[in-house]
Structures are given as C-alpha cells and as structure tokens.
Design a protein around this motif. Structure first.
Motif, PDB file in Angstrom:
ATOM      1  N   THR A 103       0.832  -1.602  -0.242  1.00 16.09           N
ATOM      2  CA  THR A 103       0.060  -0.418  -0.025  1.00 16.09           C
ATOM      3  C   THR A 103       0.853   1.134  -0.417  1.00 16.09           C
ATOM      4  N   HIS A 104       1.856   1.038   1.028  1.00 17.21           N
ATOM      5  CA  HIS A 104       2.823   2.543   0.778  1.00 17.21           C
ATOM      6  C   HIS A 104       3.758   2.576  -0.161  1.00 17.21           C
ATOM      7  N   ALA A 105       3.822   1.186  -0.638  1.00 17.92           N
ATOM      8  CA  ALA A 105       4.554   1.421  -2.220  1.00 17.92           C
ATOM      9  C   ALA A 105       4.049   2.017  -2.816  1.00 17.92           C
ATOM     10  N   TYR A 106       3.233   1.900  -3.393  1.00 12.17           N
ATOM     11  CA  TYR A 106       2.538   2.017  -4.255  1.00 12.17           C
ATOM     12  C   TYR A 106       1.351   3.112  -4.350  1.00 12.17           C
ATOM     13  N   PHE A 107       1.561   4.028  -3.093  1.00 14.22           N
ATOM     14  CA  PHE A 107       0.659   5.368  -2.853  1.00 14.22           C
ATOM     15  C   PHE A 107       2.056   6.348  -3.230  1.00 14.22           C
ATOM     16  N   GLU A 108       3.472   5.768  -3.042  1.00 13.57           N
ATOM     17  CA  GLU A 108       5.092   6.485  -3.152  1.00 13.57           C
ATOM     18  C   GLU A 108       4.673   6.585  -4.369  1.00 13.57           C
ATOM     19  N   ALA A 109       5.016   5.210  -5.479  1.00 13.27           N
ATOM     20  CA  ALA A 109       4.733   5.246  -6.490  1.00 13.27           C
ATOM     21  C   ALA A 109       4.111   6.533  -7.282  1.00 13.27           C
ATOM     22  N   VAL A 110       2.688   6.358  -6.774  1.00 16.88           N
ATOM     23  CA  VAL A 110       1.363   7.468  -8.170  1.00 16.88           C
ATOM     24  C   VAL A 110       2.019   8.188  -7.219  1.00 16.88           C
ATOM     25  N   SER A 111       2.436   8.791  -5.883  1.00 16.91           N
ATOM     26  CA  SER A 111       2.214  10.369  -5.414  1.00 16.91           C
ATOM     27  C   SER A 111       3.735  10.533  -6.596  1.00 16.91           C
ATOM     28  N   GLY A 112       4.882  10.179  -7.026  1.00 16.30           N
ATOM     29  CA  GLY A 112       6.203  10.291  -7.410  1.00 16.30           C
ATOM     30  C   GLY A 112       5.536  10.981  -9.197  1.00 16.30           C
ATOM     31  N   GLY A 447      -0.096  17.901   7.384  1.00 15.22           N
ATOM     32  CA  GLY A 447       0.590  18.990   7.562  1.00 15.22           C
ATOM     33  C   GLY A 447       2.127  19.173   6.679  1.00 15.22           C
ATOM     34  N   PRO A 448       2.951  19.893   6.746  1.00 15.72           N
ATOM     35  CA  PRO A 448       3.839  20.148   6.153  1.00 15.72           C
ATOM     36  C   PRO A 448       5.214  19.789   6.732  1.00 15.72           C
ATOM     37  N   THR A 449       5.311  19.798   7.850  1.00 18.87           N
ATOM     38  CA  THR A 449       6.125  18.520   8.857  1.00 18.87           C
ATOM     39  C   THR A 449       5.752  17.095   9.256  1.00 18.87           C
ATOM     40  N   SER A 450       4.796  16.940   8.291  1.00 17.68           N
ATOM     41  CA  SER A 450       3.811  15.877   8.862  1.00 17.68           C
ATOM     42  C   SER A 450       4.143  14.884   7.675  1.00 17.68           C
ATOM     43  N   THR A 451       4.076  13.459   7.222  1.00 20.83           N
ATOM     44  CA  THR A 451       4.139  12.756   5.834  1.00 20.83           C
ATOM     45  C   THR A 451       2.088  11.687   6.425  1.00 20.83           C
ATOM     46  N   TYR A 452       1.984  11.247   5.248  1.00 20.76           N
ATOM     47  CA  TYR A 452       1.055  10.254   5.339  1.00 20.76           C
ATOM     48  C   TYR A 452       0.895   9.082   5.358  1.00 20.76           C
ATOM     49  N   ALA A 453       1.861   8.521   6.590  1.00 25.67           N
ATOM     50  CA  ALA A 453       2.246   7.764   7.227  1.00 25.67           C
ATOM     51  C   ALA A 453       1.394   7.351   8.527  1.00 25.67           C
ATOM     52  N   VAL A 454       0.553   8.705   9.236  1.00 28.27           N
ATOM     53  CA  VAL A 454       0.223   8.185  10.138  1.00 28.27           C
ATOM     54  C   VAL A 454      -1.177   8.409   9.489  1.00 28.27           C
ATOM     55  N   LEU A 455      -1.887   7.964   8.006  1.00 31.20           N
ATOM     56  CA  LEU A 455      -2.816   7.565   7.946  1.00 31.20           C
ATOM     57  C   LEU A 455      -2.923   5.542   7.649  1.00 31.20           C
ATOM     58  N   THR A 456      -4.223   5.697   7.913  1.00 23.13           N
ATOM     59  CA  THR A 456      -4.900   4.328   8.240  1.00 23.13           C
ATOM     60  C   THR A 456      -3.896   3.595   6.186  1.00 23.13           C
ATOM     61  N   ASP A 457      -4.699   2.235   6.140  1.00 22.55           N
ATOM     62  CA  ASP A 457      -3.996   1.913   4.844  1.00 22.55           C
ATOM     63  C   ASP A 457      -5.418   2.373   4.026  1.00 22.55           C
ATOM     64  N   VAL A 458      -6.736   2.119   4.144  1.00 22.89           N
ATOM     65  CA  VAL A 458      -8.052   2.723   3.695  1.00 22.89           C
ATOM     66  C   VAL A 458      -7.902   3.940   3.225  1.00 22.89           C
ATOM     67  N   GLN A 459      -7.291   4.854   4.486  1.00 25.97           N
ATOM     68  CA  GLN A 459      -7.237   6.085   4.397  1.00 25.97           C
ATOM     69  C   GLN A 459      -6.312   6.877   2.580  1.00 25.97           C
ATOM     70  N   VAL A 460      -5.034   5.523   3.012  1.00 20.28           N
ATOM     71  CA  VAL A 460      -4.244   6.020   1.634  1.00 20.28           C
ATOM     72  C   VAL A 460      -4.447   5.123   0.953  1.00 20.28           C
ATOM     73  N   TRP A 461      -6.045   4.336   0.925  1.00 19.83           N
ATOM     74  CA  TRP A 461      -5.584   4.074  -0.756  1.00 19.83           C
ATOM     75  C   TRP A 461      -6.877   5.305  -1.246  1.00 19.83           C
ATOM     76  N   VAL A 462      -7.946   5.445   0.025  1.00 22.66           N
ATOM     77  CA  VAL A 462      -8.426   7.316  -1.188  1.00 22.66           C
ATOM     78  C   VAL A 462      -7.719   8.640  -1.598  1.00 22.66           C
ATOM     79  N   CYS A 463      -6.422   8.442  -0.942  1.00 20.26           N
ATOM     80  CA  CYS A 463      -5.747   9.965  -0.969  1.00 20.26           C
ATOM     81  C   CYS A 463      -5.299   8.835  -2.325  1.00 20.26           C
ATOM     82  N   THR A 464      -5.083   8.117  -2.549  1.00 14.95           N
ATOM     83  CA  THR A 464      -4.298   6.913  -3.894  1.00 14.95           C
ATOM     84  C   THR A 464      -5.117   7.534  -5.277  1.00 14.95           C
TER      85      THR A 464
END
Length: 488
Positions: A103-112, A447-464
């Motif tokens: 989930t995190h690897a795919y999110f990072e790749a999509v973000s890039g 925010g700018p001093t945080s990362t999306y790692a604070v979100l759950t997997d479901v929340q990360v997929w929504v952002c993806t």
C-alpha cells in the motif's frame, strides 16, 4: 475484450520504455555504493519481460488508436505504471532494513508519477540515495507525461500519436497543434522541459547544493512535484538564495509550456507576453504571495524582509502544487495556509506541469458569469465569451461546467469517505484536496512537517485514488465507467 488488446500492446511498449529509467538510480547506487544496487536490475528485468510479453504477444493487434483507445491507455498507464515504479522502492527498502507495505509503496509511486509529492517516508536523509533519486525522477518523468515522451521518441509505435497526446494533455489545450505532426509537438515540449531542467540543476549547483541534491531538487522543481531528499524539505539548506531560485523555476513551470515552445521556435514573444492565462497565473501567484508576506509582517510573525521571502516562497510553492516548505506554515495566521491550499487548485496554467483545475477554466467560468450578469440586465444582448481575443465556443464552456461539477462532487465524496473512517474534518478535506490537486502536504495531521504515514491503509488508498483522478482530470477516468464508452 478485443478492443482492449491493441491498448495493452502499446502499454507493453510504455512499460519497456519506462523500465529504462531505472538505469538512472542504478548508476547512482553503483557510484555512491549505497548497498541496494542489486534491486534495479531485478526490477528492470521484470518490467522489460512483462512489457515484451504484452508487446510481442499481442503484435497481431497492431492498429491505429481511436480516441476511446487513448482514454483507455492513459487510465491504464497512470494506474499500472506505479506498480512497476513501486517494485524498486519495495525491494530497496527491504534490503536496507526498512520494509514497507505494498500500500505504501504504491502510494509513493503514484505520488511521484502524478507529481503530487505526498510521501509516507520518514527519515529521508537516511534512505539509500538511489531511492531518493528514483522517487524524484518519477516526478520529472510524470511532469511532462510519459505518454508525451512516447509520442516524442517512439514514432515507430504505429499507433495514433495524436490520440495519445490529446488524452494525456491537461486542460482545454489538448486540441492545440503546435507543429504539423504530433511527434514534433511532443519533442518540442520535451525540449523546453529539458532546457529548463538543465538551467535549474546548474543554478542549484552553482548556488551551493551538492550535485545529487541539485539533480533531485531539479527533478521535483520543474515538475512542480516537491519531493525532497531531506525530512526538512527546502528548510534543510537554510539558503534564501536557493529559495529564490526555486521561486523562479516554479513560476516558469506554472505557465503553459506551449507558449515557451512558440516563443522559442517562432519568435512570437508578443503573443507569449499577452497570453491572458499566463498573466493571470503569474499575477495570482506573485500577488497573493506579496499579500501573505504583508500579512505575516502585520501580524508580527516575521520582520519585513523575512516575511516577504516566506510569503512568496510558500505561496508560490503550495499554489503551484509543488509543496516545498522551509518552515511550518500551519503556525501562521489561519488565513494563510487555507488560502494557499485553495489556490493550489487554480493557480497553474493548462499545459504546465502543475495540477488542479487550471487557471484557464477559472477564466472561462469568470467570463461566463459576467455574461450571465449582463443578460440579467440586457436579456437580448449578444455577448460571446472571449478569452485572449478569441471566442470560446459553447462546447468548451459546457465542458468546463461539467468538469467543475464532477470536481466538486469528487472532492466532497472522497472527503466524506475519509471522515467515515473517523479522520478529523480538517485533515480529511485537506488531504483529499491536496491529493486531487496533486499538491502534496495538506492541513492538520498531513501538514508540511508530517507525512501520509499517519493515515490508515484505507485512508491511504482513498488519497491514492484522488491523486490518479486529479492527474487524469477526473473525466477521462470516469468515462471508462459509463456504459456508452464500451458500446461500439
């Protein structure tokens, strides 16, 4: 099914083309001896074999692509290429003792690839340097678009290059034809992009960045992506000069690259300077940046000169959908971060590397609103919508109105889905907006001093999903879900 096979064949070619990009982090890994060089040949081999299987296994389905094929290919490319891009991230992080989930690897790749710049990584300074190079290189590739690259360097594809270009191009400029052949147009745009990239990396290097830092931050500046190789983002360098250089190139990349191409190739400098969208883009970015700088000074947050620098740098960074930060602007008066986030949807031009709604759509909406107000007073008046001296046709106006309706519905729906997962409203709304605009950092917990790692997997997929929808400008993706699309 037979309608999809020609698209899959071309997708295989794109995967093989994309695999070659892994040679860059491989070379960096070998030179820097960061201990993860082995993963890049493995990932490259997997991508090349997969792409070759599609290309040669479906070679009998070679045919000219139709507009609907272009839509399918763009949607598949921006959904499936991150799978290829995530493989080096997964393998390298595992080898370095910092395993990440799919989930995190795919999110990072999509973000890039979508040039969003959101990240799930912490401890960026301790990552293998080749991983940071790969993350930022993805943004540079995604900035101009891998399909535009394919049209530029692979004319022997034997597919409809014009359909690929139109499906990939952002905003109401997709029908613009700068040269007799789309191959020439794609090469021209990549030529401008490459020229800016070279100038940017040299400027960063001469201003004091280490060569690899200059390369990585060039990748994420001209693409308006904003990923950094440091946890402190641009604040790591503590250099006003570097920030001003970044401001200059972010402003350049926020404007329509087609205008640069025309000015360089045909010498139409007057047309470049008089373009209404470019003037609105630069005026908005600089004007609001100056206003926020003034606000920071009046509120006593910074001294005058520092307030000007902080206001301009962060406003242009966030509003251009880059997302660099040199300080935590969530501590500023609340108007500032909210205003900057709202601007990220409108303050870049169509044909730029930025995300969001695009300035030209806002100008068309404003002109249409003016016309409707005039009609209230003079019902029989004939007042066509004009932009830059040219009449904007009704089909374009209806297209913009439809896009805005779908955009607003998508923003609200995905925000409600995140709130359904018990995420607070500020974080939920800003995370979806930042993802949909391909901007990166939001408000609240992301925010700018945080990362999306604070979100759950479901929340990360929504952002993806929001990032992919934002990069595809929503309508292209949603068209695939309509029954009419699949009727012959």
């Amino acid at each position: 099914m037979s309608d999809v096979l020609p698209v899959l064949r071309v997708l295989g070619m794109l995967v093989m083309l994309f695999a070659l990009a892994m040679g860059v982090p491989l070379a960096v890994s070998l030179h820097q001896q960061d201990g993860v060089w082995q993963v890049y040949p493995i990932a490259m081999a997997v991508a090349l074999v997969s792409g070759a299987a599609l290309t040669f296994g479906l070679r009998r389905y070679q045919r000219e692509l139709l507009p609907r094929h272009g839509v399918m290919l763009v949607s598949l490319a921006w959904s499936l290429l991150p799978l290829v891009a995530s493989l080096p991230l997964t393998l390298a992080c595992g080898l370095a003792g910092r395993p990440i989930s799919f989930t995190h690897a795919y999110f990072e790749a999509v973000s890039g690839l979508t040039t969003t710049g959101a990240t799930i990584f912490t401890g960026l300074d301790a990552l293998p340097v080749s991983v940071n190079v790969w993350r930022t290189l993805l943004q540079w590739i995604g900035g101009m678009g891998i399909l535009v690259l394919a049209v530029a360097v692979l004319p022997m594809l034997g597919v409809g290059g014009s359909q690929l270009f139109k499906a990939e191009a952002a905003g109401p400029v997709r029908d613009t034809k700068l040269t007799p052949r789309m191959t020439g147009t794609a090469k021209g745009l990549w030529g401008v992009y490459g020229t800016f990239s070279l100038a940017c990396v040299l400027a960063y290097w001469l201003a004091g960045m280490e060569p690899l830092d200059a390369l990585m931050h060039m990748f994420s500046t001209v693409s308006l992506g904003g990923m950094s190789s440091h946890d402190a983002s641009f604040g790591h360098f503590r250099s006003p000069l570097l920030e001003w250089i970044a401001v200059g190139f972010m402003l350049l990349a926020s404007c329509n690259f087609a205008l640069y191409f025309i000015a360089m190739r045909k010498g139409h400098v007057r047309e470049f300077m008089s373009d209404p969208e470019m003037r609105a883009t630069l005026g908005t970015l600089v004007g609001v940046g100056l206003f926020i700088g003034l606000l920071l000074w009046i509120k006593g947050v910074y001294a005058p000169v520092e307030a000007l620098r902080q206001g301009l740098f962060h406003t242009i960074s966030v509003a251009s959908t880059t997302g660099y930060a040199s300080s935590d602007y969530l501590g500023w008066p609340v108007f500032a971060p909210v205003m900057m986030l709202m601007l990220s949807g409108v303050a870049t031009s169509a044909g730029s590397t930025g995300g969001g709604i695009k300035m030209v759509r806002m100008l068309i909406l404003f002109k249409q609103a003016q016309r409707e107000l005039t009609r209230l007073v003079h019902p029989n008046a004939v007042q066509p919508v004009r932009l830059g001296g040219r009449v904007v046709g009704s089909p374009m106006i209806f297209s913009v109105l439809a896009f805005m309706l779908v955009y607003a519905a998508t923003l609200i729906l995905l925000s409600m889905v995140l709130m359904l997962t018990d995420l607070d409203p500020v974080t939920a709304f800003s995370a979806v907006m930042a993802s949909l605009h391909c901007m990166g950092p939001g408000l609240g917990a992301v925010g700018p001093t945080s990362t999306y790692a604070v979100l759950t997997d479901v929340q990360v997929w929504v952002c993806t999903l929001a990032m992919v929808l934002g990069r595809l400008e929503i309508l292209s993706f949603l068209a695939l879900l309509t029954p009419a699309f699949w009727r012959r």
